[in-house]
Design a protein around this motif. Structure first.
Motif, PDB file in Angstrom:
ATOM      1  N   SER A 259       0.814  -1.211   0.000  1.00  0.00           N
ATOM      2  CA  SER A 259       0.000   0.000   0.000  1.00  0.00           C
ATOM      3  C   SER A 259       0.853   1.269   0.000  1.00  0.00           C
ATOM      4  CB  SER A 259      -0.933   0.008   1.213  1.00  0.00           C
ATOM      5  OG  SER A 259      -0.181   0.047   2.399  1.00  0.00           O
ATOM      6  N   HIS A 260       2.084   1.200   0.496  1.00  0.00           N
ATOM      7  CA  HIS A 260       2.930   2.392   0.568  1.00  0.00           C
ATOM      8  C   HIS A 260       3.913   2.482  -0.590  1.00  0.00           C
ATOM      9  CE1 HIS A 260       1.315   3.544   4.381  1.00  0.00           C
ATOM     10  NE2 HIS A 260       1.662   2.416   4.937  1.00  0.00           N
ATOM     11  N   SER A 261       4.197   1.401  -1.285  1.00  0.00           N
ATOM     12  CA  SER A 261       5.223   1.427  -2.318  1.00  0.00           C
ATOM     13  C   SER A 261       4.915   2.380  -3.469  1.00  0.00           C
ATOM     14  CB  SER A 261       5.513   0.016  -2.836  1.00  0.00           C
ATOM     15  OG  SER A 261       4.373  -0.543  -3.415  1.00  0.00           O
ATOM     16  N   PRO A 262       3.684   2.540  -3.945  1.00  0.00           N
ATOM     17  CA  PRO A 262       3.465   3.494  -5.034  1.00  0.00           C
ATOM     18  C   PRO A 262       3.700   4.942  -4.617  1.00  0.00           C
ATOM     19  CG  PRO A 262       1.631   1.964  -4.903  1.00  0.00           C
ATOM     20  CD  PRO A 262       2.494   1.751  -3.699  1.00  0.00           C
ATOM     21  N   ARG A 263       3.640   5.233  -3.344  1.00  0.00           N
ATOM     22  CA  ARG A 263       3.839   6.603  -2.865  1.00  0.00           C
ATOM     23  C   ARG A 263       5.309   6.988  -2.787  1.00  0.00           C
ATOM     24  NH1 ARG A 263      -0.488   6.064   1.892  1.00  0.00           N
ATOM     25  NH2 ARG A 263      -2.342   6.145   0.592  1.00  0.00           N
ATOM     26  N   LEU A 264       6.204   6.029  -2.863  1.00  0.00           N
ATOM     27  CA  LEU A 264       7.629   6.316  -2.737  1.00  0.00           C
ATOM     28  C   LEU A 264       8.093   7.305  -3.799  1.00  0.00           C
ATOM     29  CD1 LEU A 264      10.382   5.794  -1.430  1.00  0.00           C
ATOM     30  CD2 LEU A 264      10.639   3.864  -3.001  1.00  0.00           C
ATOM     31  N   GLY A 265       7.670   7.110  -5.023  1.00  0.00           N
ATOM     32  CA  GLY A 265       8.063   8.018  -6.096  1.00  0.00           C
ATOM     33  C   GLY A 265       7.577   9.435  -5.855  1.00  0.00           C
ATOM     34  N   ALA A 266       6.341   9.572  -5.380  1.00  0.00           N
ATOM     35  CA  ALA A 266       5.791  10.902  -5.082  1.00  0.00           C
ATOM     36  C   ALA A 266       6.548  11.555  -3.929  1.00  0.00           C
ATOM     37  CB  ALA A 266       4.307  10.794  -4.763  1.00  0.00           C
ATOM     38  N   ILE A 267       6.981  10.765  -2.960  1.00  0.00           N
ATOM     39  CA  ILE A 267       7.746  11.309  -1.833  1.00  0.00           C
ATOM     40  C   ILE A 267       9.111  11.805  -2.312  1.00  0.00           C
ATOM     41  CG2 ILE A 267       8.912  10.686   0.327  1.00  0.00           C
ATOM     42  CD1 ILE A 267       6.488   8.802   0.850  1.00  0.00           C
TER      43      ILE A 267
END
Length: 121
Positions: free
Chosen positions: A4-12
């Motif tokens: 659930s958190h892996s797709p947000r890594l790029g945005a971070i």
């Protein structure tokens, strides 16, 4: 890292790179003897990096592939334009920050593709 958190890594990564770029542009705008103190170009770089940071915050919230892909194109254009502005201003660290932001955008695309595919059993 959970799925659930892996797709947000790029945005971070994109957000952090944009904020770092904003700090560098602010320093160039306000610090004497940078060569771009008080110039319109440095002010545009500040505004562009802030816009990229806001776009990075919105990116994970978008639903649907068409909306996310259109937003990614806008982010890519913002990164390229800000990189070019940093290049013209001779603010190489802004250029470096935008390359890191590009890596974040690529991560966002790669991780979203990976999590969208069904797992093979």
């Amino acid at each position: 890292m959970s799925r659930s958190h892996s797709p947000r890594l790029g945005a971070i990564v994109l957000l952090v790179a944009s904020l770092v770029g904003a700090v560098i542009a602010l320093r160039a705008y306000f610090t004497p003897l940078t060569g771009v103190t008080g110039t319109l170009g440095a002010l545009v770089a500040i505004l562009a990096t802030i816009a990229l940071a806001i776009m990075a915050l919105i990116l994970p919230a978008l639903k649907g592939n068409a909306a996310r892909n259109a937003w990614r194109v806008l982010v890519l254009l913002g990164l390229a334009g800000t990189f070019f502005a940093g290049f013209l201003l001779h603010q190489w660290w802004i250029c470096v920050a935008m390359v890191v932001g590009l890596i974040g955008l690529i991560l966002d695309m790669a991780l979203a593709t990976r999590t969208a595919r069904p797992a093979h059993s």
